[in-house]
Write a protein that holds these residues in place. Structure first.
Motif, PDB file in Angstrom:
ATOM      1  N   LEU A   3     -39.130  -4.070 -91.204  1.00  0.00           N
ATOM      2  CA  LEU A   3     -38.347  -2.861 -90.164  1.00  0.00           C
ATOM      3  C   LEU A   3     -39.027  -3.017 -88.880  1.00  0.00           C
ATOM      4  CD1 LEU A   3     -37.760  -0.258 -92.672  1.00  0.00           C
ATOM      5  CD2 LEU A   3     -36.144  -0.990 -90.658  1.00  0.00           C
ATOM      6  N   PRO A   4     -40.581  -3.826 -89.298  1.00  0.00           N
ATOM      7  CA  PRO A   4     -40.777  -3.727 -87.766  1.00  0.00           C
ATOM      8  C   PRO A   4     -39.982  -5.106 -87.702  1.00  0.00           C
ATOM      9  CG  PRO A   4     -42.991  -3.991 -89.459  1.00  0.00           C
ATOM     10  CD  PRO A   4     -41.182  -3.630 -90.202  1.00  0.00           C
ATOM     11  N   LEU A   5     -40.012  -6.421 -87.781  1.00  0.00           N
ATOM     12  CA  LEU A   5     -39.219  -7.807 -87.735  1.00  0.00           C
ATOM     13  C   LEU A   5     -38.001  -7.280 -87.029  1.00  0.00           C
ATOM     14  CD1 LEU A   5     -39.243 -10.583 -89.962  1.00  0.00           C
ATOM     15  CD2 LEU A   5     -41.180 -10.195 -88.371  1.00  0.00           C
ATOM     16  N   LEU A   6     -36.816  -6.308 -87.413  1.00  0.00           N
ATOM     17  CA  LEU A   6     -36.153  -5.843 -86.527  1.00  0.00           C
ATOM     18  C   LEU A   6     -36.973  -5.028 -85.460  1.00  0.00           C
ATOM     19  CD1 LEU A   6     -33.953  -3.985 -89.257  1.00  0.00           C
ATOM     20  CD2 LEU A   6     -33.815  -5.549 -88.455  1.00  0.00           C
ATOM     21  N   ALA A   7     -37.816  -4.055 -85.844  1.00  0.00           N
ATOM     22  CA  ALA A   7     -38.240  -3.572 -84.419  1.00  0.00           C
ATOM     23  C   ALA A   7     -38.724  -4.269 -83.089  1.00  0.00           C
ATOM     24  CB  ALA A   7     -39.437  -2.594 -84.155  1.00  0.00           C
ATOM     25  N   LEU A   8     -38.833  -5.629 -83.185  1.00  0.00           N
ATOM     26  CA  LEU A   8     -39.219  -6.490 -82.556  1.00  0.00           C
ATOM     27  C   LEU A   8     -37.835  -6.571 -81.943  1.00  0.00           C
ATOM     28  CD1 LEU A   8     -42.591  -8.595 -84.197  1.00  0.00           C
ATOM     29  CD2 LEU A   8     -42.594  -6.833 -82.232  1.00  0.00           C
ATOM     30  N   HIS A  15     -37.434 -16.209 -82.052  1.00  0.00           N
ATOM     31  CA  HIS A  15     -37.675 -17.169 -83.138  1.00  0.00           C
ATOM     32  C   HIS A  15     -39.168 -16.472 -84.294  1.00  0.00           C
ATOM     33  CE1 HIS A  15     -40.550 -19.809 -81.771  1.00  0.00           C
ATOM     34  NE2 HIS A  15     -39.669 -19.509 -80.362  1.00  0.00           N
ATOM     35  N   GLY A  16     -39.213 -17.499 -85.190  1.00  0.00           N
ATOM     36  CA  GLY A  16     -40.129 -16.575 -86.401  1.00  0.00           C
ATOM     37  C   GLY A  16     -41.421 -16.811 -85.888  1.00  0.00           C
ATOM     38  N   ILE A  36     -45.999 -17.482 -92.144  1.00  0.00           N
ATOM     39  CA  ILE A  36     -44.900 -17.919 -91.179  1.00  0.00           C
ATOM     40  C   ILE A  36     -43.780 -17.625 -92.211  1.00  0.00           C
ATOM     41  CG2 ILE A  36     -45.089 -20.085 -91.384  1.00  0.00           C
ATOM     42  CD1 ILE A  36     -43.206 -18.557 -88.560  1.00  0.00           C
ATOM     43  N   GLY A  37     -44.313 -18.381 -93.263  1.00  0.00           N
ATOM     44  CA  GLY A  37     -43.547 -18.293 -94.709  1.00  0.00           C
ATOM     45  C   GLY A  37     -42.794 -16.885 -94.746  1.00  0.00           C
ATOM     46  N   GLN A  38     -43.935 -15.823 -94.784  1.00  0.00           N
ATOM     47  CA  GLN A  38     -43.554 -14.548 -95.084  1.00  0.00           C
ATOM     48  C   GLN A  38     -42.190 -14.294 -94.476  1.00  0.00           C
ATOM     49  OE1 GLN A  38     -47.145 -13.099 -95.158  1.00  0.00           O
ATOM     50  NE2 GLN A  38     -46.454 -10.314 -96.273  1.00  0.00           N
ATOM     51  N   ILE A  39     -42.520 -14.188 -92.835  1.00  0.00           N
ATOM     52  CA  ILE A  39     -41.709 -13.843 -92.202  1.00  0.00           C
ATOM     53  C   ILE A  39     -40.156 -15.141 -92.142  1.00  0.00           C
ATOM     54  CG2 ILE A  39     -40.864 -14.490 -89.451  1.00  0.00           C
ATOM     55  CD1 ILE A  39     -43.595 -13.396 -88.782  1.00  0.00           C
ATOM     56  N   TYR A  40     -39.887 -15.644 -92.975  1.00  0.00           N
ATOM     57  CA  TYR A  40     -39.258 -16.486 -92.453  1.00  0.00           C
ATOM     58  C   TYR A  40     -37.804 -16.660 -93.647  1.00  0.00           C
ATOM     59  CZ  TYR A  40     -39.482 -19.338 -88.253  1.00  0.00           C
ATOM     60  OH  TYR A  40     -39.742 -20.114 -87.237  1.00  0.00           O
ATOM     61  N   VAL A  41     -38.596 -15.700 -94.841  1.00  0.00           N
ATOM     62  CA  VAL A  41     -37.766 -15.045 -95.638  1.00  0.00           C
ATOM     63  C   VAL A  41     -37.668 -13.828 -95.597  1.00  0.00           C
ATOM     64  CG1 VAL A  41     -38.181 -14.242 -97.974  1.00  0.00           C
ATOM     65  CG2 VAL A  41     -39.134 -16.226 -97.865  1.00  0.00           C
ATOM     66  N   ARG A  45     -33.478 -12.692 -95.689  1.00  0.00           N
ATOM     67  CA  ARG A  45     -33.115 -11.661 -96.058  1.00  0.00           C
ATOM     68  C   ARG A  45     -32.058 -10.809 -95.080  1.00  0.00           C
ATOM     69  NH1 ARG A  45     -38.598 -10.796 -99.659  1.00  0.00           N
ATOM     70  NH2 ARG A  45     -38.172 -12.786-101.325  1.00  0.00           N
ATOM     71  N   LEU A  46     -33.343 -10.448 -94.110  1.00  0.00           N
ATOM     72  CA  LEU A  46     -31.791  -9.723 -93.286  1.00  0.00           C
ATOM     73  C   LEU A  46     -30.772 -10.630 -93.107  1.00  0.00           C
ATOM     74  CD1 LEU A  46     -35.124  -8.506 -91.045  1.00  0.00           C
ATOM     75  CD2 LEU A  46     -33.866  -7.058 -92.414  1.00  0.00           C
ATOM     76  N   GLU A  47     -30.839 -11.551 -92.536  1.00  0.00           N
ATOM     77  CA  GLU A  47     -29.932 -12.552 -91.983  1.00  0.00           C
ATOM     78  C   GLU A  47     -28.435 -12.059 -92.797  1.00  0.00           C
ATOM     79  OE1 GLU A  47     -30.227 -16.466 -91.443  1.00  0.00           O
ATOM     80  OE2 GLU A  47     -28.244 -15.921 -90.220  1.00  0.00           O
TER      81      GLU A  47
END
Lengths: 168, 248
Positions: A3-8, A15-16, A36-41, A45-47
């Protein structure tokens, strides 16, 4: 992390690496820097769930980069998150379990457990003090996060004191 | 460690009489504080913390045991003997502030320095430094009654440090302060400690205690733990995640 990534991304497509930097810059060094690996994973999943979509952006002398943007479904998930009350803090009970159960087995003394834990909490507090000193005084979010951690730690210490008073 | 300790307490006992019933508050404490050391005393209320520092400052009479300050036996002193010793060697910050009501903040802070033999100019410079560090420069000409509780507490700390005492004793010096004012007090304490000030203080506040070289924990009038905090391992940035975890 989702959710923090969605908010950003609701603020602007990114990009990542931009997302990683935005998290670090906002929350400061008290917040464990996401790798950064976690962020791309997570983005992957969000995609897959249809919350974000990616477009390839060509770069002149580097490989294309993937820029992610929020979909309507993603926005709805974000709105639901914002609208819900958030779970309260949970009592971290591992030490309490140890304190209650270990003496029953005869392998530990409660007084020694409490004393060691107090010293540990105080050394964590010392780290937080140092972290606060090193944090840019203009970064209110980061400082508030550290202050929150300090207040929680104080509560843990107060609880420890109560345990020492009440448990034989 | 050699050299004369700032404090040595031997089998210190305090028993209060409450309606004919003896109530032991401190039950045989041995404690040594080296010169330049910063010791925090913690423990639940009623564990004897305040009684202990009051006895060490001569503000409460011990029932039995010995107190040595800076190599001088102090527990056998008369009240005026204690007063003289305090004036020369000890600064005390009370939980209740004990400021002189009809004197300005500046005069309250300068007085102990003047009594301790400083020149008016030295006293003024010291006062300006202390009030500045505690964010009170603008309150210098106010009367204590015009100050908030938190301001009075900081003035009390400035006053206790005015004549650069060999020993600073304090009972909950941040008890009435919000988080921002606590930060000023922490900064000043760490500053004077770095310059060699010996400090013994009672506190509930983990931020204060975590700055000490050593933490002494009391329970029911006895020491149950006494030791240096594990030296802050320089953790890689971020592993304070032990404490901070943001979910999402």
């Amino acid at each position: 992390m989702r959710l923090p990534l969605l908010a950003l991304l609701a603020k602007e497509p990114a990009h990542g690496y931009e997302l990683k930097h935005a998290l670090e810059k906002t929350f400061g060094s008290a917040y464990p820097s996401p790798n950064i690996g976690q962020i791309y994973v997570t983005l992957g999943r969000l995609e897959k769930d249809g919350y974000v979509r990616a477009v390839d952006v060509e770069q002149s002398n580097r490989p294309n980069k993937k820029v992610y943007y929020l979909t309507a479904v993603g926005r709805e998930a974000l709105e639901n998150w914002v609208d819900e009350p958030t779970e309260g803090p949970r009592v971290r009970d591992e030490f309490f379990m140890k304190l209650v159960l270990a003496p029953l087995t005869g392998i530990a003394d409660r007084m020694a457990l409490v004393n060691r834990q107090r010293r540990h909490y105080l050394s964590l507090m010392r780290d937080l003090n140092e972290l606060a000193e090193q944090t840019d005084p203009g970064n209110r979010v980061a400082l508030l996060l550290i202050e929150g951690a300090m207040l929680h730690l104080q509560a843990d210490l107060d609880w420890l004191e109560r345990c020492q008073e009440e448990l034989p | 460690m050699t050299g004369t300790p700032a404090i040595k307490a031997i089998n210190l006992v305090k028993i209060y009489q409450s309606g004919g019933v003896p109530v032991p508050a401190v039950r045989g404490i041995d404690m040594r504080v080296e010169s330049g050391e910063f010791v925090a005393i913690m423990g639940p209320s009623g564990s004897g913390k305040s009684t202990l520092v009051h006895m060490l400052g001569g503000l409460d009479v011990r029932t039995s045991g010995e107190i040595w300050l800076d190599g001088t036996r102090a527990d056998t002193l008369s009240e005026s003997g204690w007063a003289l010793l305090r004036r020369r060697k000890v600064g005390f910050v009370f939980q209740f502030f004990n400021l002189v009501a009809n004197m300005t903040v500046a005069d309250n802070v300068e007085l102990p320095a003047l009594l301790g033999g400083a020149t008016p100019r030295q006293a003024r410079e010291r006062r300006e430094y202390l009030l500045g560090e505690l964010g009170l420069t603008e309150r210098a000409s106010a009367a204590p009654a015009q100050l908030s509780g938190g301001e009075q507490q900081r003035v009390a700390l400035a006053r206790a440090l005015a004549n650069q005492p060999r020993l600073l004793l304090a009972d909950e010096p941040t008890g009435n302060l919000d988080s921002r004012n606590t930060k000023d007090v922490l900064r000043l304490l760490s500053d004077v400690h770095r310059k060699g000030q010996t400090i013994v203080l009672v506190t509930h506040d983990a931020r204060v205690a975590s700055m000490a070289d050593r933490v002494v924990s009391l329970l029911d009038g006895e020491i149950v733990d006494d030791g240096a905090l594990p030296r802050a391992r320089r953790r890689p940035a971020g592993t304070v995640g032990d404490v901070v975890e943001l979910r999402g």
